[in-house]
Scaffold this motif. Sequence first.
Motif, PDB file in Angstrom:
ATOM      1  N   MET A 136       0.779  -1.010  -0.044  1.00 12.34           N
ATOM      2  CA  MET A 136      -0.125  -0.005   0.295  1.00 12.34           C
ATOM      3  C   MET A 136       1.082   1.143  -0.056  1.00 12.34           C
ATOM      4  SD  MET A 136      -3.349   0.244   2.450  1.00 12.34           S
ATOM      5  CE  MET A 136      -2.695  -0.677   3.556  1.00 12.34           C
ATOM      6  N   PRO A 137       0.578   2.280  -0.771  1.00 10.01           N
ATOM      7  CA  PRO A 137       1.503   3.527  -0.933  1.00 10.01           C
ATOM      8  C   PRO A 137       1.505   4.145   0.501  1.00 10.01           C
ATOM      9  CG  PRO A 137       0.062   3.378  -2.729  1.00 10.01           C
ATOM     10  CD  PRO A 137      -0.439   2.191  -1.742  1.00 10.01           C
ATOM     11  N   LYS A 138       2.754   4.425   0.734  1.00 11.88           N
ATOM     12  CA  LYS A 138       3.087   5.362   2.138  1.00 11.88           C
ATOM     13  C   LYS A 138       2.517   4.800   3.420  1.00 11.88           C
ATOM     14  CE  LYS A 138       3.047   9.391  -0.841  1.00 11.88           C
ATOM     15  NZ  LYS A 138       2.599  10.556  -1.253  1.00 11.88           N
ATOM     16  N   GLY A 139       1.837   3.355   3.410  1.00  8.45           N
ATOM     17  CA  GLY A 139       1.489   2.749   4.507  1.00  8.45           C
ATOM     18  C   GLY A 139       0.161   3.579   5.056  1.00  8.45           C
ATOM     19  N   GLU A 140      -0.533   4.013   4.379  1.00  4.68           N
ATOM     20  CA  GLU A 140      -1.778   4.740   4.695  1.00  4.68           C
ATOM     21  C   GLU A 140      -3.020   3.730   4.465  1.00  4.68           C
ATOM     22  OE1 GLU A 140      -2.395   8.747   3.248  1.00  4.68           O
ATOM     23  OE2 GLU A 140      -0.408   8.889   3.109  1.00  4.68           O
ATOM     24  N   GLY A 141      -4.002   4.075   5.193  1.00  5.02           N
ATOM     25  CA  GLY A 141      -5.345   3.495   4.816  1.00  5.02           C
ATOM     26  C   GLY A 141      -5.500   1.968   5.639  1.00  5.02           C
ATOM     27  N   LYS A 142      -6.772   1.706   5.524  1.00  6.67           N
ATOM     28  CA  LYS A 142      -7.281   0.352   6.271  1.00  6.67           C
ATOM     29  C   LYS A 142      -7.447  -0.794   5.309  1.00  6.67           C
ATOM     30  CE  LYS A 142     -11.131  -1.547   8.870  1.00  6.67           C
ATOM     31  NZ  LYS A 142     -12.649  -1.557   8.732  1.00  6.67           N
ATOM     32  N   LEU A 143      -6.630  -1.695   5.253  1.00  5.17           N
ATOM     33  CA  LEU A 143      -6.914  -2.599   4.313  1.00  5.17           C
ATOM     34  C   LEU A 143      -7.970  -3.555   4.606  1.00  5.17           C
ATOM     35  CD1 LEU A 143      -5.283  -4.359   2.305  1.00  5.17           C
ATOM     36  CD2 LEU A 143      -4.640  -6.174   3.953  1.00  5.17           C
ATOM     37  N   ILE A 144      -8.799  -3.632   3.482  1.00  6.86           N
ATOM     38  CA  ILE A 144     -10.247  -4.209   3.222  1.00  6.86           C
ATOM     39  C   ILE A 144     -10.225  -5.634   2.924  1.00  6.86           C
ATOM     40  CG2 ILE A 144     -12.804  -4.022   2.293  1.00  6.86           C
ATOM     41  CD1 ILE A 144     -11.834  -1.881   4.274  1.00  6.86           C
ATOM     42  N   ALA A 145      -9.450  -5.782   1.507  1.00  9.69           N
ATOM     43  CA  ALA A 145      -9.496  -7.359   1.183  1.00  9.69           C
ATOM     44  C   ALA A 145      -8.111  -7.202   0.338  1.00  9.69           C
ATOM     45  CB  ALA A 145     -10.540  -7.226  -0.075  1.00  9.69           C
ATOM     46  N   GLN A 146      -7.600  -8.337  -0.024  1.00 10.38           N
ATOM     47  CA  GLN A 146      -6.277  -8.630  -0.446  1.00 10.38           C
ATOM     48  C   GLN A 146      -6.486  -9.830  -1.429  1.00 10.38           C
ATOM     49  OE1 GLN A 146      -3.237  -8.899   2.185  1.00 10.38           O
ATOM     50  NE2 GLN A 146      -1.562  -8.593   0.669  1.00 10.38           N
ATOM     51  N   ASN A 147      -5.755  -9.732  -2.664  1.00 15.67           N
ATOM     52  CA  ASN A 147      -6.052 -10.868  -3.653  1.00 15.67           C
ATOM     53  C   ASN A 147      -4.676 -11.785  -3.432  1.00 15.67           C
ATOM     54  OD1 ASN A 147      -6.097 -12.661  -5.679  1.00 15.67           O
ATOM     55  ND2 ASN A 147      -6.595 -11.034  -7.288  1.00 15.67           N
ATOM     56  N   LYS A 148      -4.400 -12.498  -2.576  1.00 11.12           N
ATOM     57  CA  LYS A 148      -3.086 -13.392  -2.238  1.00 11.12           C
ATOM     58  C   LYS A 148      -2.693 -14.029  -3.343  1.00 11.12           C
ATOM     59  CE  LYS A 148      -3.828 -13.255   2.574  1.00 11.12           C
ATOM     60  NZ  LYS A 148      -4.163 -13.847   3.823  1.00 11.12           N
ATOM     61  N   LYS A 149      -3.711 -14.823  -4.147  1.00  8.03           N
ATOM     62  CA  LYS A 149      -3.495 -15.712  -5.168  1.00  8.03           C
ATOM     63  C   LYS A 149      -2.780 -14.950  -6.463  1.00  8.03           C
ATOM     64  CE  LYS A 149      -4.784 -19.909  -6.675  1.00  8.03           C
ATOM     65  NZ  LYS A 149      -3.548 -20.808  -6.572  1.00  8.03           N
ATOM     66  N   ALA A 150      -2.973 -13.535  -6.373  1.00  3.46           N
ATOM     67  CA  ALA A 150      -2.439 -12.940  -7.776  1.00  3.46           C
ATOM     68  C   ALA A 150      -0.823 -12.876  -7.795  1.00  3.46           C
ATOM     69  CB  ALA A 150      -2.816 -11.176  -7.423  1.00  3.46           C
ATOM     70  N   ARG A 151      -0.194 -12.788  -6.583  1.00  2.00           N
ATOM     71  CA  ARG A 151       1.271 -12.654  -6.681  1.00  2.00           C
ATOM     72  C   ARG A 151       1.939 -14.090  -6.863  1.00  2.00           C
ATOM     73  NH1 ARG A 151       3.299  -7.535  -5.745  1.00  2.00           N
ATOM     74  NH2 ARG A 151       2.011  -6.296  -4.224  1.00  2.00           N
ATOM     75  N   HIS A 152       0.965 -15.128  -6.515  1.00  2.58           N
ATOM     76  CA  HIS A 152       1.356 -16.567  -6.932  1.00  2.58           C
ATOM     77  C   HIS A 152       1.187 -16.860  -8.334  1.00  2.58           C
ATOM     78  CE1 HIS A 152       0.640 -20.819  -7.524  1.00  2.58           C
ATOM     79  NE2 HIS A 152       1.795 -20.898  -6.357  1.00  2.58           N
ATOM     80  N   ASP A 153       0.130 -16.413  -9.161  1.00  4.55           N
ATOM     81  CA  ASP A 153      -0.237 -16.608 -10.552  1.00  4.55           C
ATOM     82  C   ASP A 153       0.509 -15.744 -11.480  1.00  4.55           C
ATOM     83  OD1 ASP A 153      -1.564 -18.769  -9.446  1.00  4.55           O
ATOM     84  OD2 ASP A 153      -3.708 -17.737  -9.744  1.00  4.55           O
ATOM     85  N   TYR A 154       0.742 -14.630 -10.997  1.00  2.53           N
ATOM     86  CA  TYR A 154       1.291 -13.503 -11.854  1.00  2.53           C
ATOM     87  C   TYR A 154       2.546 -12.585 -11.364  1.00  2.53           C
ATOM     88  CZ  TYR A 154      -3.455 -13.395 -13.430  1.00  2.53           C
ATOM     89  OH  TYR A 154      -4.738 -13.913 -14.106  1.00  2.53           O
ATOM     90  N   THR A 155       3.442 -12.106 -12.363  1.00  2.96           N
ATOM     91  CA  THR A 155       4.531 -11.471 -11.895  1.00  2.96           C
ATOM     92  C   THR A 155       3.926  -9.816 -11.909  1.00  2.96           C
ATOM     93  OG1 THR A 155       6.137 -12.935 -12.796  1.00  2.96           O
ATOM     94  CG2 THR A 155       7.129 -10.896 -12.508  1.00  2.96           C
ATOM     95  N   ILE A 156       4.037  -9.325 -10.945  1.00  2.00           N
ATOM     96  CA  ILE A 156       3.347  -7.850 -10.918  1.00  2.00           C
ATOM     97  C   ILE A 156       4.670  -6.723 -11.227  1.00  2.00           C
ATOM     98  CG2 ILE A 156       2.539  -6.178  -9.555  1.00  2.00           C
ATOM     99  CD1 ILE A 156       0.667  -8.652  -9.949  1.00  2.00           C
ATOM    100  N   GLU A 157       4.638  -6.168 -12.353  1.00  3.26           N
ATOM    101  CA  GLU A 157       5.509  -5.419 -12.954  1.00  3.26           C
ATOM    102  C   GLU A 157       5.677  -3.863 -12.336  1.00  3.26           C
ATOM    103  OE1 GLU A 157       6.920  -6.144 -16.762  1.00  3.26           O
ATOM    104  OE2 GLU A 157       6.910  -8.265 -16.347  1.00  3.26           O
ATOM    105  N   GLU A 158       4.269  -3.552 -12.270  1.00  2.00           N
ATOM    106  CA  GLU A 158       4.104  -2.000 -11.752  1.00  2.00           C
ATOM    107  C   GLU A 158       2.531  -1.871 -11.264  1.00  2.00           C
ATOM    108  OE1 GLU A 158       4.354   2.405 -14.319  1.00  2.00           O
ATOM    109  OE2 GLU A 158       4.767   0.304 -15.147  1.00  2.00           O
ATOM    110  N   THR A 159       2.496  -1.048 -10.080  1.00  2.00           N
ATOM    111  CA  THR A 159       1.221  -0.608  -9.498  1.00  2.00           C
ATOM    112  C   THR A 159       0.691   0.358  -9.628  1.00  2.00           C
ATOM    113  OG1 THR A 159       2.297  -0.251  -7.505  1.00  2.00           O
ATOM    114  CG2 THR A 159       1.559  -2.573  -7.490  1.00  2.00           C
ATOM    115  N   TYR A 160      -0.676   0.788  -9.807  1.00  2.00           N
ATOM    116  CA  TYR A 160      -1.372   1.891  -9.789  1.00  2.00           C
ATOM    117  C   TYR A 160      -2.518   2.088  -8.600  1.00  2.00           C
ATOM    118  CZ  TYR A 160       0.749   1.949 -14.517  1.00  2.00           C
ATOM    119  OH  TYR A 160       1.553   2.150 -15.482  1.00  2.00           O
ATOM    120  N   GLU A 161      -2.680   3.020  -7.988  1.00  2.00           N
ATOM    121  CA  GLU A 161      -3.771   3.295  -7.105  1.00  2.00           C
ATOM    122  C   GLU A 161      -5.016   3.792  -7.785  1.00  2.00           C
ATOM    123  OE1 GLU A 161      -3.442   4.675  -2.587  1.00  2.00           O
ATOM    124  OE2 GLU A 161      -3.736   6.429  -4.130  1.00  2.00           O
TER     125      GLU A 161
END
Length: 157
Positions: A1-26
């Motif tokens: 999460m950018p700058k450690g702000e915010g309350k985490l609601i949901a996370q897609n844990k399978k995404a990092r297993h199935d995909y290589t993440i190259e860039e993130t966008y908020e």
Amino acid sequence: MPKGEGKLIAQNKKARHDYTIEETYEAGIVLQGTEIKSVRAGKVNLKDSYARIEHGEVFIVGMHISPYEQGNRYNHDPLRTRKLLLHRKQIHTLIGDTKEQGYSLIPLKMYIKNGFAKVLLGLARGKKKYDKREDLKKKEANRAIQRALVQKQKGTY
């Protein structure tokens, strides 16, 4: 999460297993009526969801937001397609990147930041089966190293 702000609601844990993440966008997300109450209650599932670009706009497909319990007839379809809010420049770069073979947009996390619901999108390339096996081997090796270090520190090595 950018700058450690915010309350985490949901996370897609399978995404990092199935995909290589190259860039993130908020990205912000357009919600209707009682959906934000369900989001704040944590009733969100990102599994099997993805984002696609249509007519210069980004939409998230397959994200499940459970109906609000006190919402009666004002509730919305839990699996409806929702619009994501990104800057025009970001959308143009994403259009170029997703046209390349093998790239897709995958939601990684959903969180509340400054009172607004946000989605962390990842520009992802699908992993092959051997890549997944390689990652598991590396993870297991790191665990073994950590276990050995802990035992050595305790003096029971």
